[in-house]
Design a protein around this motif. Structure first.
Motif, mmCIF file in Angstrom:
data_model
loop_
_atom_site.group_PDB
_atom_site.id
_atom_site.type_symbol
_atom_site.label_atom_id
_atom_site.label_comp_id
_atom_site.label_asym_id
_atom_site.label_seq_id
_atom_site.Cartn_x
_atom_site.Cartn_y
_atom_site.Cartn_z
ATOM 1 N N SER A 164 0.809 -1.218 0.000
ATOM 2 C CA SER A 164 0.000 0.000 0.000
ATOM 3 C C SER A 164 0.842 1.268 0.000
ATOM 4 O O SER A 164 0.304 2.375 -0.079
ATOM 5 N N VAL A 165 2.163 1.102 0.096
ATOM 6 C CA VAL A 165 3.073 2.229 0.214
ATOM 7 C C VAL A 165 4.067 2.184 -0.938
ATOM 8 O O VAL A 165 4.623 1.127 -1.245
ATOM 9 N N THR A 166 4.291 3.306 -1.586
ATOM 10 C CA THR A 166 5.235 3.327 -2.692
ATOM 11 C C THR A 166 6.672 3.206 -2.192
ATOM 12 O O THR A 166 6.965 3.494 -1.025
ATOM 13 N N LYS A 167 7.532 2.806 -3.097
ATOM 14 C CA LYS A 167 8.955 2.687 -2.760
ATOM 15 C C LYS A 167 9.513 4.025 -2.293
ATOM 16 O O LYS A 167 10.296 4.094 -1.334
ATOM 17 N N GLU A 168 9.088 5.094 -2.950
ATOM 18 C CA GLU A 168 9.568 6.430 -2.606
ATOM 19 C C GLU A 168 9.090 6.838 -1.214
ATOM 20 O O GLU A 168 9.840 7.438 -0.431
ATOM 21 N N GLN A 169 7.844 6.539 -0.891
ATOM 22 C CA GLN A 169 7.311 6.855 0.433
ATOM 23 C C GLN A 169 8.038 6.062 1.513
ATOM 24 O O GLN A 169 8.370 6.611 2.574
ATOM 25 N N MET A 170 8.281 4.787 1.253
ATOM 26 C CA MET A 170 8.976 3.956 2.235
ATOM 27 C C MET A 170 10.396 4.466 2.458
ATOM 28 O O MET A 170 10.902 4.478 3.588
ATOM 29 N N GLN A 171 11.048 4.910 1.386
ATOM 30 C CA GLN A 171 12.411 5.424 1.510
ATOM 31 C C GLN A 171 12.430 6.719 2.320
ATOM 32 O O GLN A 171 13.198 6.863 3.272
ATOM 33 N N ARG A 172 11.537 7.653 1.938
ATOM 34 C CA ARG A 172 11.586 8.992 2.525
ATOM 35 C C ARG A 172 11.074 9.036 3.955
ATOM 36 O O ARG A 172 11.714 9.620 4.836
#
Length: 431
Positions: free
Chosen positions: A368-376
């Motif tokens: 449910s979470v994008t790679k970019e969101q998980m990174q940031r």
């Protein structure tokens, strides 16, 4: 039962917790198991989650361990509400039928270790590559070279937001502010008030709706630390009444009582039901949005005058030192925090294992979470964030300071004077 009476009951129980955890226990850590049990082994595991999917995942680890050992384990999961967790768990552990394994909060780690309620895990974790666990993550859960609990979650707090409400108010999203480098507490206050003024919906609900009681530290720490303040330091220096801390708490108080943009004490408006534009959450809360009737996103916590200061909630799992199967329970703790188990739950509870945290798979572990969101909002915050303060006398600190923090929650509160009172309580116990 009214709110005031409920708080009185909770605090009476909390005072009992203070007595329980302040008296180190004298008992054996169990007898060594020399052969497999003849029948199914009953084990109780205490947590503060009641999410059925999360419980099923934890049980899958138990069954994997049982298969590896060639035994049968019947696991019972006891879900204790967060606000009551430390108190109820500690009382249960005094009896002969307390849980075999249990989660432990970071703030209470030193008190639980001193109390003798946690078994040593050195032997139980040997088979599961303990060198892969971050030494920094283990520090809080160790004493005198012995490990008493293993962190399964090192989870930063971030902002969950309702995209539909931001669009309705004609605002950029928190992620857009963050991408521009303008996501700070001033912007946070402005968008919260704008949403309330233009839509009639609250701008912010505090973390789990408990920011005025059970989660005071979780609520205030992101602001306080990013302003350059803190609660107390490891060496006992009290900072809650510093100019920086006062400015941060004043900001929150202003949002509640002047801007009227924050869900106030006693109001049950819920972000997850669409009744607030933002809340403070962790990756484990994202599953609550699977059936949300609105579009949503997540962003890092706003920056303060001293920049970003991510706050990390850390939780560990330990074994009951006077349980019926201490050695088996200790080894199960090791199995539930091994590489494969941690990888399986990384999308819910960010890991303390370096091999998993540093992997590409971690960034895509929550669908449910994008790679970019998980990174940031998660991976970057783990690297730069700090856990909440802890202390061997935290139960006393929590009980006494809550009574003073209660004075903050009215429109005419003198923030500085109240934080001076809180500081006196901190100083009494931390120095």
């Amino acid at each position: 039962m009214n709110l005031k009476h409920t708080k009185g009951v909770v605090r009476a129980l909390a005072l009992l917790l203070v007595l329980v955890l302040s008296m180190p226990m004298a008992f054996s850590q169990g007898t060594s198991e020399t052969k497999a049990p003849a029948g199914p082994v009953a084990m109780t595991i205490a947590t503060w989650t009641s999410n059925p999917d999360q419980i099923a995942l934890l049980d899958s680890f138990v069954q994997g361990f049982a298969k590896e050992k060639g035994i049968e384990i019947k696991a019972t999961f006891e879900s204790i509400p967060f606000a009551e967790y430390n108190t109820k768990l500690s009382l249960e552990l005094q009896g002969s039928s307390g849980p075999d394994l249990f989660w432990v909060l970071e703030t209470a780690a030193p008190a639980f270790i001193q109390s003798g309620l946690l078994a040593k895990l050195n032997d139980g974790m040997k088979a599961y590559d303990p060198a892969d666990i971050s030494a920094d993550a283990l520090e809080l859960w160790s004493k005198g070279g012995d490990v008493y609990a293993i962190p399964f979650s090192t989870s930063p707090f971030f902002i969950l937001y309702n995209k539909d409400l931001f669009a309705k108010a004609g605002l950029k999203t928190p992620e857009q502010y963050a991408a521009e480098g303008t996501w700070n507490w001033d912007a946070f206050r402005t968008v919260s008030k704008t949403i309330k003024d233009k839509t009639g919906v609250w701008g912010l609900q505090t973390v789990d709706g408990q920011g005025y009681d059970a989660r005071i530290l979780h609520n205030l720490a992101p602001m306080v630390r990013s302003y350059g303040g803190d609660f107390w330091t490891d060496d006992g220096k009290v900072l809650i009444n510093s100019a920086e801390s006062v400015a941060a708490v004043t900001l929150f108080h202003t949002m509640v009582y002047k801007d009227a943009s924050v869900v106030p004490p006693g109001n049950q408006s819920d972000f997850f039901a669409g009744n607030a534009a933002m809340t403070v959450g962790q990756i484990s809360r994202v599953s609550k949005l699977n059936e949300a009737a609105f579009a949503w996103g997540l962003a890092p916590m706003p920056a303060g005058p001293k920049g970003e200061s991510p706050v990390i909630g850390q939780a560990a799992i330990g074994a009951n030192s006077k349980g019926r199967n201490v050695e088996l329970a200790s080894e199960l703790v090791g199995y539930m925090t091994n590489k494969s188990s941690v990888a399986a739950m990384a999308g819910i509870w960010p890991p303390a294992r370096k091999s998993v945290l540093e992997s590409e798979a971690f960034l895509t572990s929550n669908k449910s979470v994008t790679k970019e969101q998980m990174q940031r909002a998660v991976a970057d915050s783990i690297k730069s964030g700090r856990v909440l303060p802890s202390h061997v006398k935290y139960p006393q600190i929590e009980v006494e300071s809550k009574m003073v923090f209660d004075k903050l929650w009215n429109a005419n509160a003198n923030v500085k004077a109240i934080l001076d009172e809180v500081a006196a309580i901190y100083a009494k116990h931390t120095k």
